[in-house]
Design an enzyme around this catalytic site. Sequence first.
Site, PDB file in Angstrom:
ATOM      1  N   GLY A  84      37.499  37.177  36.212  1.00 57.15           N
ATOM      2  CA  GLY A  84      36.517  36.938  35.151  1.00 57.15           C
ATOM      3  C   GLY A  84      35.113  36.760  35.690  1.00 57.15           C
ATOM      4  O   GLY A  84      34.842  37.024  36.860  1.00 57.15           O
ATOM      5  N   HIS A 144      32.472  44.638  39.016  1.00 59.03           N
ATOM      6  CA  HIS A 144      33.714  44.818  38.232  1.00 59.03           C
ATOM      7  C   HIS A 144      33.586  46.023  37.306  1.00 59.03           C
ATOM      8  O   HIS A 144      34.528  46.796  37.134  1.00 59.03           O
ATOM      9  CB  HIS A 144      33.985  43.591  37.354  1.00 59.03           C
ATOM     10  CG  HIS A 144      34.249  42.332  38.113  1.00 59.03           C
ATOM     11  ND1 HIS A 144      33.394  41.261  38.103  1.00 59.03           N
ATOM     12  CD2 HIS A 144      35.295  41.971  38.899  1.00 59.03           C
ATOM     13  CE1 HIS A 144      33.891  40.280  38.838  1.00 59.03           C
ATOM     14  NE2 HIS A 144      35.041  40.683  39.343  1.00 59.03           N
ATOM     15  N   GLN A 196      40.412  41.595  51.893  1.00 53.67           N
ATOM     16  CA  GLN A 196      41.351  41.553  50.760  1.00 53.67           C
ATOM     17  C   GLN A 196      41.886  42.948  50.451  1.00 53.67           C
ATOM     18  O   GLN A 196      43.098  43.161  50.311  1.00 53.67           O
ATOM     19  CB  GLN A 196      40.646  40.969  49.533  1.00 53.67           C
ATOM     20  CG  GLN A 196      41.372  41.208  48.223  1.00 53.67           C
ATOM     21  CD  GLN A 196      40.729  40.508  47.048  1.00 53.67           C
ATOM     22  OE1 GLN A 196      40.849  39.317  46.906  1.00 53.67           O
ATOM     23  NE2 GLN A 196      40.055  41.245  46.179  1.00 53.67           N
ATOM     24  N   SER A 224      30.450  37.159  41.526  1.00 51.78           N
ATOM     25  CA  SER A 224      30.401  36.115  40.493  1.00 51.78           C
ATOM     26  C   SER A 224      29.742  34.861  41.054  1.00 51.78           C
ATOM     27  O   SER A 224      29.097  34.100  40.338  1.00 51.78           O
ATOM     28  CB  SER A 224      31.814  35.759  40.021  1.00 51.78           C
ATOM     29  OG  SER A 224      32.495  36.928  39.654  1.00 51.78           O
TER      30      SER A 224
END
Length: 257
Positions: A30, A36, A152, A185
């Site tokens: 989010g 994103h 990641q 973010s």
Amino acid sequence: MEIFTDIINWQAARDSGYNDGSIGFVPTMGSLHRGHLSLVRYSLKENDYTVVSIFLNPTQFNNPDDLKHYPREIERDQILLEKAGVDALLLPDYGQIYNDDYRYQVIETEFSKKLCYASRPGHFDGVLTVVLKLLNIVQASRAYFGEKDYQQFQLIKDMARAFFLPTVIVPCPTIRESDGLAASSRNLNLTAVERKLAPKFVRRLRSEQAVQNVIAGLETDGFRVDYVEDIGDRRFGAVYLGPVRLIDNIELKEITK
Ligand code: PAF
């Protein structure tokens, strides 16, 4: 855009309405930003359906304060995804994802113990576990991950291979603000002064200097350096500005002469 808070409802919809074409999947926590949305655009272009998940995964936060201050903007996120043309949004809660209360975990023993490990032990166990669960839930043809989080991405790609997952793991280029700062973010948590300083991080990573000199330069600028390391064909870095941790990486061929 269909919204699913219940995994069983998503699985039923997937098997009836999403089984006549390819599914592209973008997992997120989010507080969506341009990075994103670029993953969403790749998915929309390459697949018949695009599914996004928003799940703020507690098991990948080793610092409770970091989780507490992680930005949350669910209503804004929904509007952005709807506008982008996403077909389905998964919004599971902890109990839906961790029906085992995290008894079962995916642990990688080599690359996850480098770079971010020293200051975030357990982080990649949480990431790999939740991503395996989400990939199994969505059963996408392709899943999209940003290269900003390169460690990641590499670990997820290797996990997919190790466990014979059918989903193709697709890397997407880092999206940067006009001053070079990688979209994240966490940038929302920077003060105005820190935000002004932040792009020096990638400029230092790209400079021709040896790693030790890059670290010294960043410290002089006012960053607290977690690591700067060259591994393979990339230079990886993590720094703190106040409590905010920023990570980035560049290909060594990007280093300016
Ligand atoms: O990169 C992220 O936002 C998260 O680590 C991910 C892949 C959504 C897993 O929680």
